[in-house]
Design an enzyme around this catalytic site. Sequence first.
Site, PDB file in Angstrom:
ATOM      1  N   SER A  19       0.810  -1.213   0.000  1.00  0.00           N
ATOM      2  CA  SER A  19       0.000   0.000   0.000  1.00  0.00           C
ATOM      3  C   SER A  19       0.845   1.264   0.000  1.00  0.00           C
ATOM      4  CB  SER A  19      -0.861  -0.012   1.263  1.00  0.00           C
ATOM      5  OG  SER A  19      -1.451   1.239   1.468  1.00  0.00           O
ATOM      6  N   TYR A  32      -2.046   0.359   9.905  1.00  0.00           N
ATOM      7  CA  TYR A  32      -2.237  -0.348   8.638  1.00  0.00           C
ATOM      8  C   TYR A  32      -0.952  -0.305   7.807  1.00  0.00           C
ATOM      9  CZ  TYR A  32      -3.720  -1.213   3.864  1.00  0.00           C
ATOM     10  OH  TYR A  32      -3.811  -1.702   2.582  1.00  0.00           O
ATOM     11  N   LYS A  70       1.833  -3.426   6.731  1.00  0.00           N
ATOM     12  CA  LYS A  70       2.213  -3.717   5.338  1.00  0.00           C
ATOM     13  C   LYS A  70       3.731  -3.599   5.180  1.00  0.00           C
ATOM     14  CE  LYS A  70      -1.736  -4.615   3.385  1.00  0.00           C
ATOM     15  NZ  LYS A  70      -2.000  -5.852   2.646  1.00  0.00           N
TER      16      LYS A  70
END
Length: 326
Positions: free
Chosen positions: A117, A141, A145
């Site tokens: 991402s 988040y 990743k």
Amino acid sequence: MNICVTGGAGYIGSFIVRRLCELEHRVTVVDDLSKGHMEAVDPRAHFIQADCGDKRAMAELLAGRRIEAVVHMAASSLVGESVTAPAKYYRNNLIASLSLLDAMAEAKVSRLVFSSSAAVYGEPERQPIAEDAATVPINPYGRTKLLFEQALPDFAAAYGLGAVCLRYFNVAGALPDGTLGEDHNPESHLIPLVFQAALGLRKSITIFGDDYPTPDGTCIRDYIHVLDLADAHVLAIEAAEAGQVAAFNLGNGDGFSVRQVIESAQRVVGRPIPTEIGPRRPGDPPVLVASSEKIASQLGWDPARGDIEMILDDAWAFHQSHPKGY
Ligand code: UDP
């Protein structure tokens, strides 16, 4: 090729599965259906309802189905939720993914395409963002990743894994005929919410903050069509080279503010869409725009549906034909 797609019943996963089936790969979808939709899974694929973090089950499945490449899409992916429920993100995005790598090593599967991402970059000083920009995520988040990406070179060195990380910017759009598209429950993404407001399914669309340091005060993002994204995965599977790890951005290189997206959506639907201003959403950087030159030059990626109105047109076709989702 025998390809396993984790999260293949999800929004992006379902488009990748469809593209791989079109190209006559033999596709196995592994999805726990916690978020995905059976209706979105291409009938040409073999579907298995399972947790991709279950090492034993995955090692058996990968070996039993002679899988040659894994496209790992299964993840929790809401920035705001990752701030309030980080444990879920470390469990689903990091621990489960590491366990999948362990299963791949055991089953001797050496190709991986990982859905990463733009959130790995945090708030970079320079836009558009190239892959060598500093990776300083500003939300859990993005950290999950990035941590997984950082583990990959060790697996490449020890087990000969070849991995390609694709760092998605904002994925949107649908099949132009409206049969496959974006349906989350609850919905939290901008474009589906804008169209729900256009359909009268919600009172209005709330703009999360209009006091950012951007020309109109709202966040700027780089929107990429899910069909162009699916094409990039095909190239990435082919490019995964044993013992090597690579990362590529996927965006169009054009930034649109939340207000600009809403204005374009109004043109697409041909009527005003009620909006209101709300507070900022925690974890949102003001601007994220990709440079995708690396994937264009190294893998020959050439997006066909980069225009924002085309992306919105296709998304609108899906929302009109699926006002309540699948
Ligand atoms: N956004 C918004 N209102 C909403 C949902 C999203 O203003 O109801 C904004 C959000 O703050 C971000 C952009 O729209 O700047 C895209 O958000 P989305 O959740 O679609 O994708 P993300 O950037 O989190 O991947």
